[in-house]
Design an enzyme around this catalytic site. Structure first.
Site, PDB file in Angstrom:
ATOM      1  N   ASP A 145      -6.631  18.859 -14.497  1.00  0.00           N
ATOM      2  CA  ASP A 145      -6.971  17.522 -15.000  1.00  0.00           C
ATOM      3  C   ASP A 145      -6.515  17.485 -16.454  1.00  0.00           C
ATOM      4  OD1 ASP A 145      -8.210  15.304 -16.125  1.00  0.00           O
ATOM      5  OD2 ASP A 145     -10.047  15.511 -14.940  1.00  0.00           O
ATOM      6  N   LYS A 194      -7.492   6.564 -19.748  1.00  0.00           N
ATOM      7  CA  LYS A 194      -7.772   7.077 -21.094  1.00  0.00           C
ATOM      8  C   LYS A 194      -6.510   7.010 -21.954  1.00  0.00           C
ATOM      9  CE  LYS A 194     -11.620   7.814 -18.919  1.00  0.00           C
ATOM     10  NZ  LYS A 194     -11.945   9.053 -18.264  1.00  0.00           N
ATOM     11  N   ARG A 233       0.855  -1.200   0.000  1.00  0.00           N
ATOM     12  CA  ARG A 233       0.000   0.000   0.000  1.00  0.00           C
ATOM     13  C   ARG A 233       0.885   1.242   0.000  1.00  0.00           C
ATOM     14  NH1 ARG A 233      -1.782   1.517   4.584  1.00  0.00           N
ATOM     15  NH2 ARG A 233      -2.647  -0.488   5.246  1.00  0.00           N
ATOM     16  N   TYR A 267     -15.904  17.173 -15.940  1.00  0.00           N
ATOM     17  CA  TYR A 267     -16.165  15.738 -16.085  1.00  0.00           C
ATOM     18  C   TYR A 267     -17.263  15.348 -15.085  1.00  0.00           C
ATOM     19  CZ  TYR A 267     -15.428  10.716 -15.749  1.00  0.00           C
ATOM     20  OH  TYR A 267     -15.604   9.360 -15.725  1.00  0.00           O
TER      21      TYR A 267
HETATM   22  C1  LIG Z   1     -12.426   9.489 -17.026  1.00  0.00           C
HETATM   23  C2  LIG Z   1     -12.098  10.812 -16.477  1.00  0.00           C
HETATM   24  C3  LIG Z   1     -11.906  10.983 -15.092  1.00  0.00           C
HETATM   25  C4  LIG Z   1     -12.092   9.865 -14.103  1.00  0.00           C
HETATM   26  O1  LIG Z   1     -11.137   8.854 -14.249  1.00  0.00           O
HETATM   27  P1  LIG Z   1     -11.435   7.302 -13.927  1.00  0.00           P
HETATM   28  O2  LIG Z   1     -10.158   6.652 -14.298  1.00  0.00           O
HETATM   29  O3  LIG Z   1     -12.604   6.882 -14.753  1.00  0.00           O
HETATM   30  O4  LIG Z   1     -11.739   7.213 -12.478  1.00  0.00           O
HETATM   31  C5  LIG Z   1     -11.568  12.263 -14.651  1.00  0.00           C
HETATM   32  N1  LIG Z   1     -11.430  13.303 -15.505  1.00  0.00           N
HETATM   33  C6  LIG Z   1     -11.615  13.161 -16.825  1.00  0.00           C
HETATM   34  C7  LIG Z   1     -11.461  14.351 -17.714  1.00  0.00           C
HETATM   35  C8  LIG Z   1     -11.957  11.922 -17.353  1.00  0.00           C
HETATM   36  O5  LIG Z   1     -12.155  11.805 -18.667  1.00  0.00           O
END
Ligand SMILES: *Cc1c(COP(=O)(O)O)cnc(C)c1O
Length: 384
Positions: free
Chosen positions: A175, A200, A51, A103
């Site tokens: 982000d 992604k 962890r 998001y």
């Molecule tokens: C998918 C996404 C998230 C969340 O990420 P997860 O891996 O699905 O938890 C946050 N911000 C953006 C812009 C995203 O496309």
């Protein structure tokens, strides 16, 4: 040549990496272990319990830090877990200002979870910097930026926002999921924290859920490592390995994503059945100049509204697509289509959605790296 000085494509492959110390494995082994033998109490080799740290995760954390020009990286079990860790820097009475078209999952986490703990969330389009500055008061601790925004592809000037956050001694987090470090490096533009849903583009193959953070500042890194270890939202060894494997081709994938994205955006723009196309590469995009300044390309996320479109015919179009898969998510090698109003942004109230342009007819594409002629043929048959 130190790995810090490598150019981006070389860093995607080598950044923060070294051959494994046990047997010289060139690729980081999947250390599928919870614990580590200690010859004497406390006499471990840097790893005592997974962890806290795991060598496969460390390899991923170093790779992300390297690509973002950060000094420290942290990997989490999802993008949301990474955002959750950032929010745990805050406490009751603290205020966060976020970009208005956020998001859906971030909006849900902020309003549905953290508001209960006394953290207040305010929203701003962050195009008007005076309006942003006016929202800052002594309780403001963090500005949360998403750019390009999802799904409206608005572009926020990170450097301009950072000028304001620095002046008010407020943290700035970006982000960077949509842009990836290939297209945009927020820490270089003045952000304190960069966050990824590595699910992604970084992972890039739609086979993991992983999140990541990168920072330059050591004190901030220590706080985040403390939260990561205490809350435990870490990415496992297998997922860390897969994400790292994906990162090694990030630059070649992104190059093709951008080429295909441009071709599809232009195809849609010229299509008689399409009303509006949202893609930051268009010269008439309201923030095109900012995109040109802070990004090395315009990406492959595109949203569009069919002429006279409504909820029903948007659904009909996405159902008719064959090569584009109707699915949540984005950033994989395969092309995906989504209907934000019923899918990714379904958790945002309709009035809030529409205020930000997310109308019922809006369709979002994540253009993959297939042959673009095949993708266009698929769109053509679905639109007709
Ligand atoms: C998918 C996404 C998230 C969340 O990420 P997860 O891996 O699905 O938890 C946050 N911000 C953006 C812009 C995203 O496309």
């Amino acid at each position: 040549m130190g790995k810090k000085e490598l150019k981006f494509n070389s860093k995607a492959i080598h950044g923060g990496q070294q051959p494994d110390t046990a047997y010289g494995a060139v690729m980081p082994p999947i250390y599928q272990t919870s614990t580590y033998a200690q010859p004497t109490p406390g006499g471990h080799k840097g790893y005592e319990y997974s962890r806290g740290a795991n060598p496969t995760r460390t390899a991923l954390e170093n790779a992300v830090a390297s690509l973002e020009n950060g000094n420290f990286g942290m990997a989490f079990g999802s993008g949301m877990a990474a955002i959750d860790a950032v929010m745990k820097l805050l406490g009751p009475e603290d205020e966060v200002i976020c970009t208005s078209d956020l998001y859906g999952g971030s909006y849900r986490l902020f309003k549905g979870v953290f508001e209960k703990y006394g953290i207040k969330f305010l929203f701003s389009d962050m195009v008007n910097m005076e309006e942003l500055a006016m929202k800052i008061n002594q309780n403001t601790k963090l500005v949360w930026v998403e750019t390009p925004t999802n799904p409206m592809m608005n572009i926020i000037d990170i450097e301009e926002v950072s000028r304001i956050t620095k002046e008010h001694k407020v943290l700035l987090a970006v982000d960077n999921t949509f842009a990836t470090p290939y297209l945009q490096q927020p820490l270089e533009l003045g952000a304190d924290i960069v966050m990824h849903s590595a699910t992604k583009y970084l992972g890039g193959h739609s086979d993991v859920i992983v999140g990541a953070l990168a920072v330059k500042d050591e004190k901030l890194a220590e706080q985040l490592y403390f939260i990561q270890k205490s809350s435990g939202g870490i990415s496992g060894p297998m997922d860390s390995f897969l994400t790292l494997r994906g990162i090694k081709t990030l630059h070649v994938r992104m190059q093709r994503h951008c080429e295909n994205g441009e071709s599809i955006a232009k195809y849609l723009e010229n299509h008689p059945k399409i009303d509006t196309v949202y893609w930051p590469g268009f010269e008439n995009h309201p923030n095109h100049d900012v995109a040109k300044k802070q990004m090395n390309g315009f990406g492959s996320m595109i949203s569009f509204v069919p002429k006279g479109g409504n909820y029903e015919n948007a659904i009909k179009i996405v159902e008719k697509l064959q090569l584009f898969t109707l699915a949540e998510s984005l950033g994989g090698v395969e092309s995906l289509a989504g209907h934000p109003a019923s899918m990714s942004h379904g958790s945002i109230p309709k009035e809030e959605r529409e205020k930000n342009g997310i109308v019922d007819a809006l369709i979002r594409l994540s253009v993959g790296i297939e042959d673009v002629e095949d993708l266009i043929a698929d769109l053509e048959q679905a639109l007709n």
